[in-house]
Design a protein around this motif. Structure first.
Motif, short mmCIF file in Angstrom:
data_model
loop_
_atom_site.label_atom_id
_atom_site.label_comp_id
_atom_site.label_asym_id
_atom_site.label_seq_id
_atom_site.Cartn_x
_atom_site.Cartn_y
_atom_site.Cartn_z
N ASP A 80 -7.61 7.77 59.66
CA ASP A 80 -6.59 7.21 60.53
C ASP A 80 -5.48 8.24 60.73
N ALA A 81 -4.76 8.10 61.83
CA ALA A 81 -3.61 8.98 62.08
C ALA A 81 -2.60 8.87 60.95
N LEU A 82 -1.97 9.99 60.62
CA LEU A 82 -0.89 10.01 59.62
C LEU A 82 0.13 11.05 60.09
N PRO A 83 1.06 10.62 60.97
CA PRO A 83 2.00 11.57 61.58
C PRO A 83 3.19 11.92 60.68
N THR A 84 2.88 12.41 59.50
CA THR A 84 3.88 12.96 58.61
C THR A 84 3.21 14.09 57.83
N ARG A 85 3.99 15.02 57.30
CA ARG A 85 3.38 16.17 56.62
C ARG A 85 2.54 15.73 55.42
N ASP A 86 1.38 16.35 55.26
CA ASP A 86 0.47 16.03 54.18
C ASP A 86 -0.05 17.35 53.60
N ALA A 87 -0.18 17.43 52.28
CA ALA A 87 -0.71 18.64 51.64
C ALA A 87 -2.19 18.53 51.33
N MET A 88 -2.66 17.34 50.94
CA MET A 88 -4.05 17.22 50.52
C MET A 88 -5.02 17.39 51.69
N ALA B 8 4.07 7.14 53.03
CA ALA B 8 4.06 6.98 54.48
C ALA B 8 2.79 6.26 54.95
N LEU B 9 1.66 6.58 54.33
CA LEU B 9 0.40 5.94 54.69
C LEU B 9 0.47 4.44 54.44
N ARG B 10 0.99 4.05 53.30
CA ARG B 10 1.13 2.63 52.95
C ARG B 10 2.08 1.93 53.91
N ALA B 11 3.20 2.58 54.23
CA ALA B 11 4.18 1.98 55.14
C ALA B 11 3.59 1.78 56.53
N LEU B 12 2.85 2.76 57.02
CA LEU B 12 2.23 2.65 58.34
C LEU B 12 1.18 1.54 58.36
N SER B 13 0.40 1.43 57.30
CA SER B 13 -0.67 0.42 57.27
C SER B 13 -0.11 -0.99 57.24
N LEU B 14 1.06 -1.16 56.60
CA LEU B 14 1.70 -2.48 56.51
C LEU B 14 2.70 -2.71 57.64
N ARG B 15 3.02 -1.63 58.38
CA ARG B 15 4.04 -1.68 59.44
C ARG B 15 5.39 -2.12 58.88
N VAL B 16 5.78 -1.46 57.78
CA VAL B 16 7.06 -1.75 57.13
C VAL B 16 7.80 -0.43 56.90
N TYR C 86 11.63 6.22 56.55
CA TYR C 86 10.52 5.92 57.46
C TYR C 86 10.73 4.56 58.12
N ARG C 87 10.59 4.55 59.45
CA ARG C 87 10.52 3.29 60.19
C ARG C 87 9.12 2.70 60.00
N PRO C 88 8.89 1.48 60.44
CA PRO C 88 7.54 0.90 60.34
C PRO C 88 6.48 1.70 61.10
N ASP C 89 6.91 2.51 62.09
CA ASP C 89 5.95 3.29 62.86
C ASP C 89 5.99 4.78 62.54
N GLY C 90 6.68 5.17 61.46
CA GLY C 90 6.68 6.57 61.06
C GLY C 90 8.06 7.12 60.79
N GLU C 91 8.17 8.44 60.73
CA GLU C 91 9.44 9.10 60.41
C GLU C 91 10.54 8.72 61.39
N GLU D 249 -0.64 0.43 44.47
CA GLU D 249 -1.48 0.26 45.65
C GLU D 249 -1.36 1.45 46.60
N ALA D 250 -0.15 1.94 46.84
CA ALA D 250 0.03 3.06 47.79
C ALA D 250 -0.70 4.30 47.31
N LEU D 251 -0.58 4.61 46.04
CA LEU D 251 -1.24 5.80 45.50
C LEU D 251 -2.76 5.64 45.55
N SER D 252 -3.27 4.46 45.21
CA SER D 252 -4.71 4.22 45.23
C SER D 252 -5.29 4.39 46.62
#
Length: 476
Positions: free
Chosen positions: A339-347, A86-94, A114-119, A150-153
């Motif tokens: 940065d904002a990350l409007p999806t569930r995160d565990a870390m 989700a973080l990678r998708a939001l940063s690329l807007r894809v 996920y849409r380009p702007d989130g869930e 790239e997304a995991l990094s």
């Protein structure tokens, strides 16, 4: 009848029903919906990732093949946490598709869109279903796509930035790895923060760890491991690493809503958004200027965070009773703002809670003891059809019927219909009924000043509802 359906965490169902053509059909319907409603070009980029269950790579390949046949370019992110994708998708807007069944058993799986702007939201679900064609065989290009790390990094960098190096020095932390897709990066990130991180309980088969309904063996494992290894904490996640598990030095797991409360406090949030099933310690603690209550499910928490944003709140943190934390705004924490990350995160909650304990110089058990003493219990009546639950809840909308229903347990001070019927009794005790969103069940939640009293209220609530359902629920 198909078992496939949308719930609060995407499309879920039996692996046997998630054949290649079915997965391709849902992927195509999703992409067509994005093209029609969200201006996503048919030749744009799609991200695809998956968890570690045995069926996930095959399902991901079907999604990739369908997207390529549609004309999309695909970045295969491989196995990684859902929030990392989700973080990678939001940063690329894809857009993105995560193949995961989260905590459900290995014979099931799912797709999270996920849409380009989130869930996606409920309107998007309806749009996808309106374009779904399961009769027409789907076109599948090659499901292969070069693996990108790239997304995991980027996600690891984000997590590592939350706590300055050395913050957790002197802490001995166990990482219950099981089959979590974050099982290796959890160890690395905690070590980066200075902890002595030790991986335990790694599994070669998928383990359905549910943060809201822990198995007896998980509870026993935590107690035994913390005692024998003399740990300061034991941490873990569910399968796709969007819900955390945190046990204190005694092996006692922290409730998910208390994890969310502590995370919001650590991030200095002025606004908290959480479902009505979360503990009212959130209001009683006095840490937050604004508390927004919502229906159960991350789409409703996201709606609430959007509302809080419209109200001009400075730092918005959303969380569910399962412990998953959503960041609705940027937050000042660690080496650089998150940065904002409007999806569930565990870390995020794992690091925040451990970081707060280190900052305060407290053990996890002492950190939790500093919160208002409110205790909760929950249970369910199974095999209650949706229409019967609906009639029961409808009957409680009548003020006289509501007072009569609760007459033998106490007087009513307040009630709401945010999600089902939630009643506050004299002295602040709480009883809440709601219909399950994904099973034929009526659920009951209670809260009181002691664990014993919360259990007593739950026993009463389940028995009272059972008697009502045996008769005509419209004539309580």
């Amino acid at each position: 009848m198909s078992d496939l359906k949308f719930g609060t965490s995407g499309l879920r169902g039996l692996v046997t029903e998630l054949g290649d053509n079915v997965c391709a059909a849902y992927t195509l319907a999703f992409l067509k919906h994005l093209r029609n409603r969200h201006d996503v070009p048919a030749d744009g980029l799609l991200l695809v990732g998956h968890d570690l269950r045995f069926s996930s790579p095959r399902i991901a390949a079907a999604c990739i093949g369908a997207a390529k046949a549609f004309g999309m370019r695909v970045e295969n992110c491989g196995p990684l946490p859902t929030p990392a994708l989700a973080l990678r998708a939001l940063s690329l807007r894809v857009p993105a598709i995560m193949v995961t069944g989260s905590h459900i058993p290995a014979d099931r799986n799912g797709l999270k869109f996920y849409r380009p702007d989130g869930e996606i939201d409920k309107a998007d679900e309806a749009g996808i279903l309106s374009l779904l064609d399961l009769e027409k065989p789907a076109s599948l290009a090659g499901g292969e796509a070069g693996l990108s790390g790239e997304a995991l990094s980027r996600y690891i960098e984000r997590c590592a930035s939350l706590l300055p190096p050395g913050t957790l020095a002197g802490n001995r932390i166990g990482v219950y790895q099981h089959s979590s897709v974050a099982r290796d990066i959890m160890v690395d990130i905690l070590k980066e923060a200075g902890a002595e991180a030790i991986g335990v309980g790694r599994s070669d088969v998928f383990v359905p760890v549910d943060t809201e309904a822990l198995r007896p063996e998980d509870i026993a494992f935590a107690e035994k491991t913390c005692r024998e290894m003399r740990l300061d904490a034991l941490v873990s996640t569910d399968g796709d690493a969007d819900r955390p598990l945190i046990a204190d030095e005694n092996g006692n797991f922290l409730r998910g809503d208390m994890v969310g409360l502590l995370t919001a406090r650590f991030l200095d949030a002025d606004a908290v958004v959480t479902p009505v099933t979360s503990n009212t310690s959130i209001e009683h603690c006095g840490f937050f200027d604004h508390v927004y209550r919502t229906r159960v499910g991350s789409p409703y928490v996201i709606e609430g965070m959007n509302r809080a944003g419209s109200d001009g709140r400075r730092c918005i943190v959303g969380f569910e009773a399962n412990g998953g934390v959503l960041l609705g705004t940027s937050a000042a924490a660690g080496a650089r703002p998150l940065d904002a990350l409007p999806t569930r995160d565990a870390m995020l909650p794992i690091l925040s809670v451990l970081g707060m304990a280190a900052r305060e110089g407290l053990s996890l058990s002492k950190l939790v003891e500093g919160l208002p003493a409110r205790f909760t219990a929950s249970g369910r009546l199974e095999h209650v059809p949706a229409e019967k639950s609906a009639a029961f809840l409808k009957s409680l909308e009548n003020a006289d019927a509501l007072r009569g229903f609760f007459a033998d347990i106490g007087s009513i001070e307040d009630d709401d219909r945010i999600d089902g019927t939630r009643v506050v009794l004299s002295g602040g005790e709480l009883v809440h009924y709601r219909a399950s969103g994904n099973a034929p069940e009526l659920r009951c939640y209670t809260e009181a000043a002691s664990k014993k009293r919360a259990a007593e209220l739950l026993a009463w609530g389940l028995e009272r509802a059972r008697r009502a359902l045996e008769h005509d629920p419209e004539k309580l």
